[in-house]
Write a protein that holds these residues in place. Structure first.
Motif, PDB file in Angstrom:
ATOM      1  N   LEU A 213      33.145  47.259  38.518  1.00 30.46           N
ATOM      2  CA  LEU A 213      32.102  46.332  38.100  1.00 30.46           C
ATOM      3  C   LEU A 213      32.632  45.312  37.095  1.00 30.46           C
ATOM      4  CD1 LEU A 213      29.138  45.700  38.541  1.00 30.46           C
ATOM      5  CD2 LEU A 213      28.574  47.273  36.687  1.00 30.46           C
ATOM      6  N   LEU A 214      33.571  45.713  36.254  1.00 28.23           N
ATOM      7  CA  LEU A 214      34.154  44.789  35.285  1.00 28.23           C
ATOM      8  C   LEU A 214      34.908  43.662  35.979  1.00 28.23           C
ATOM      9  CD1 LEU A 214      35.467  47.315  32.594  1.00 28.23           C
ATOM     10  CD2 LEU A 214      33.428  45.859  32.472  1.00 28.23           C
ATOM     11  N   HIS A 215      35.447  43.927  37.160  1.00 23.58           N
ATOM     12  CA  HIS A 215      36.140  42.894  37.937  1.00 23.58           C
ATOM     13  C   HIS A 215      35.185  42.112  38.835  1.00 23.58           C
ATOM     14  CE1 HIS A 215      40.322  43.798  36.940  1.00 23.58           C
ATOM     15  NE2 HIS A 215      40.091  45.095  37.150  1.00 23.58           N
ATOM     16  N   LEU A 216      34.176  42.802  39.355  1.00 28.77           N
ATOM     17  CA  LEU A 216      33.357  42.251  40.436  1.00 28.77           C
ATOM     18  C   LEU A 216      32.327  41.248  39.947  1.00 28.77           C
ATOM     19  CD1 LEU A 216      32.839  42.513  43.521  1.00 28.77           C
ATOM     20  CD2 LEU A 216      31.185  44.310  42.964  1.00 28.77           C
ATOM     21  N   GLY A 217      31.685  41.544  38.845  1.00 32.70           N
ATOM     22  CA  GLY A 217      30.632  40.663  38.349  1.00 32.70           C
ATOM     23  C   GLY A 217      29.297  40.933  39.025  1.00 32.70           C
ATOM     24  N   ILE A 420      43.909  44.917  43.733  1.00 41.98           N
ATOM     25  CA  ILE A 420      43.154  44.552  44.935  1.00 41.98           C
ATOM     26  C   ILE A 420      42.602  43.137  44.801  1.00 41.98           C
ATOM     27  CG2 ILE A 420      41.123  45.082  46.337  1.00 41.98           C
ATOM     28  CD1 ILE A 420      41.494  48.026  45.584  1.00 41.98           C
ATOM     29  N   LYS A 421      42.058  42.806  43.642  1.00 41.46           N
ATOM     30  CA  LYS A 421      41.483  41.480  43.419  1.00 41.46           C
ATOM     31  C   LYS A 421      42.542  40.391  43.531  1.00 41.46           C
ATOM     32  CE  LYS A 421      38.572  38.963  40.101  1.00 41.46           C
ATOM     33  NZ  LYS A 421      37.856  39.074  38.785  1.00 41.46           N
ATOM     34  N   ALA A 422      43.755  40.681  43.050  1.00 38.92           N
ATOM     35  CA  ALA A 422      44.830  39.688  43.061  1.00 38.92           C
ATOM     36  C   ALA A 422      45.437  39.492  44.445  1.00 38.92           C
ATOM     37  CB  ALA A 422      45.915  40.102  42.074  1.00 38.92           C
ATOM     38  N   GLY A 425      41.420  40.617  47.447  1.00 33.62           N
ATOM     39  CA  GLY A 425      40.154  40.071  46.971  1.00 33.62           C
ATOM     40  C   GLY A 425      39.082  41.136  46.930  1.00 33.62           C
ATOM     41  N   LEU A 426      38.141  41.007  45.974  1.00 34.38           N
ATOM     42  CA  LEU A 426      37.079  41.986  45.809  1.00 34.38           C
ATOM     43  C   LEU A 426      35.754  41.547  46.414  1.00 34.38           C
ATOM     44  CD1 LEU A 426      37.422  43.262  42.106  1.00 34.38           C
ATOM     45  CD2 LEU A 426      37.864  44.559  44.196  1.00 34.38           C
ATOM     46  N   ARG A 427      35.466  40.263  46.322  1.00 36.51           N
ATOM     47  CA  ARG A 427      34.103  39.806  46.543  1.00 36.51           C
ATOM     48  C   ARG A 427      34.003  38.900  47.760  1.00 36.51           C
ATOM     49  NH1 ARG A 427      29.953  38.952  41.868  1.00 36.51           N
ATOM     50  NH2 ARG A 427      28.192  38.109  43.018  1.00 36.51           N
ATOM     51  N   VAL A 428      32.907  39.029  48.482  1.00 37.21           N
ATOM     52  CA  VAL A 428      32.644  38.117  49.590  1.00 37.21           C
ATOM     53  C   VAL A 428      32.309  36.734  49.028  1.00 37.21           C
ATOM     54  CG1 VAL A 428      31.839  39.979  51.087  1.00 37.21           C
ATOM     55  CG2 VAL A 428      30.190  38.730  49.670  1.00 37.21           C
ATOM     56  N   SER A 429      32.333  35.727  49.884  1.00 34.20           N
ATOM     57  CA  SER A 429      32.007  34.385  49.440  1.00 34.20           C
ATOM     58  C   SER A 429      30.520  34.262  49.129  1.00 34.20           C
ATOM     59  CB  SER A 429      32.382  33.365  50.520  1.00 34.20           C
ATOM     60  OG  SER A 429      31.539  33.532  51.655  1.00 34.20           O
TER      61      SER A 429
END
Length: 482
Positions: A213-217, A420-422, A425-429
């Protein structure tokens, strides 16, 4: 050489293990006591009840989601459960329950482990078969993994589930749970008490949830221009309620099943302790919601049950029935206050950080307060709690265990999600999030009739085709041009 290595591995897995052969030989010669069959049956039945909790998680998360994200929860639950099963069989169970202070090192692939009492020493007091014990502990791992994703609903890429599930079920969960209730250093050297996993299952899952959650927002639109949170209601509270009741039922496999033993009848007292705590949690949460929110909030009632059940998970085999009521009631208060406080800064759609995290911490600490010295001696772990002994020793051990596990899981998970985020990617558009994950990630709706235009549903079967015919225009309804 490169071909020989995988071939050798396949051959090793295919060969019958000596321990398994010994089991069959003993059974054929009438050497196995009747208790092996009884206890193995009990452990498998309890494990199946815990497995059914996956349906509870599915209903709860679908109910708290908007309709455009209902279907993706089903795919996520099935995928994570399957990944965890293979990884926990290959190495997770060995890391979690094999011999060793820091990490287990016996019993990979459930092969060639030798004497079960030596290879998996913490479970040696139960004569249930290793396969039964593996299945029971695997569904614990799957529950902990399911907890991670409650905070990520409606905006995370599906591939993130797959990547983190492998790391979590093969390494993170097995190592941390080994320290707490798998015979590792916190349990065997310091005497940390956690009968069924307030820390070893629930706090581990909630900490992984915090890391992502700290990465995802937050979800789009969750916080207004003034920074204040906006409500994003789930689409189906009856389904949420069904999920709560299924999870409640699952705890009667979770806690009583952790005895790994049916013949001494002790599991029945664990059932009683678990039930009393859950009831107290619901009532306390409703009262707290009425006090803080002015309403008898449906979601808070459900989370009151979950928080109390999480809290009683660690003490369930250590406390007398009377202690279950204050443990559950305090958890009911904590979850409401926790949800309201966390929602101001972090978007946690199902309240997992409070129900599994804060309540998990409280339940683990509660052992240091309420553990009955007789039950501590029976379990051969730790000492009595402050209420009985006047000593803060066990409470200090419990607090240290919480801090160690939380720190380990948070750091490792944070780094995994950072990687993973780098890369992936974590989040959909934003466009995909607005459209809903059912369509953007899976190409189909969980509720087609609600989202597909009516003319396109002709032949679908849900609505008669005649319903889509244009109404006839009559002289009485036809508009007259000016």
């Amino acid at each position: 050489m490169r071909r020989a290595l995988p071939l050798g591995l396949l051959v090793a897995l295919a060969l019958p293990a000596s321990a398994l052969a010994d089991t069959f030989d003993a059974a054929g010669k009438g050497k196995l006591p009747l208790t092996v069959g009884i206890n193995s049956t009990w452990v498998i039945v309890a494990a199946m009840v815990v497995m059914f909790m996956q349906a509870g998680f599915a209903f709860l998360e679908i109910g708290f989601s908007r309709g455009k994200n209902a279907g993706t929860v089903v795919a996520k639950i099935l995928t994570n459960f399957s990944i965890a099963g293979i990884c926990y069989w290959a190495c997770g169970f060995a890391f979690a329950f094999g011999a060793g202070d820091l990490i287990g090192h016996t019993g990979f692939f459930l092969r060639d482990y030798g004497d079960p009492q030596t290879a998996f020493p913490i479970m040696g007091l139960s004569d249930a078969t290793i396969e039964a014990k593996w299945f029971f502990q695997f569904v614990f791992c799957a529950v902990s993994l399911a907890i991670v994703w409650g905070t990520t609903l409606e905006r995370i890429k599906f591939g993130v589930y797959i990547i983190y599930a492998v790391v979590f079920s093969a390494l993170i969960y097995p190592i941390a749970s080994h320290w707490v209730f798998g015979g590792g250093w916190l349990q065997s050297n310091l005497g940390m008490q956690d009968f069924a996993g307030s820390t070893a299952v629930h706090l581990i899952g909630a900490t992984g949830a915090l890391a992502v959650l700290l990465h995802l927002g937050p979800r789009r639109g969750k916080y207004g221009p003034d920074g204040k949170p906006r409500a994003i209601p789930g689409h189906n509270m009856p389904l949420f309620g069904l999920g709560i009741l299924i999870l409640w039922l699952g705890w009667f496999g979770f806690n009583p099943g952790s005895t790994l033993n049916a013949v001494d009848g002790r599991f029945t007292e664990v059932v009683l302790v678990t039930q009393l705590a859950a009831c107290a949690g619901v009532l306390a949460a409703l009262a707290t919601a009425r006090w803080r929110m002015g309403t008898l909030d449906i979601g808070m009632a459900g989370n009151g049950a979950i928080a109390a059940l999480v809290a009683i998970t660690a003490p369930s085999g250590y406390v007398s029935p009377w202690a279950a009521i204050p443990i559950g009631a305090v958890a009911g208060v904590i979850v409401v206050l926790g949800v309201l406080a966390i929602d101001k800064k972090l978007d946690d759609p199902v309240g997992a950080l409070s129900a599994h995290g804060l309540a998990g911490i409280w339940g683990t600490l509660a052992c240091g307060l309420f553990t009955n010295p007789t039950l501590a001696a029976y379990n051969a772990v730790g000492d009595g709690g402050l209420v009985y002994t006047g000593s803060f020793h066990q409470l200090g051990v419990q607090a240290l265990g919480v801090l160690v596990v939380f720190s380990f899981v948070l750091v490792v998970s944070y780094l995994v999600f950072w990687a993973i985020k780098a890369t992936y990617g974590l989040r959909v558009s934003a466009e995909e999030e607005d459209a809903g994950l059912d369509m953007s990630e899976h190409g189909m709706y969980g509720y087609p009739e609600q989202f597909i235009p009516a003319p396109e549903l002709v032949g679908y079967g849900a609505v008669p085709a005649s319903a889509f015919k244009e109404p006839a225009v009559t002289p009485t309804t036809q508009e007259v041009p000016a």
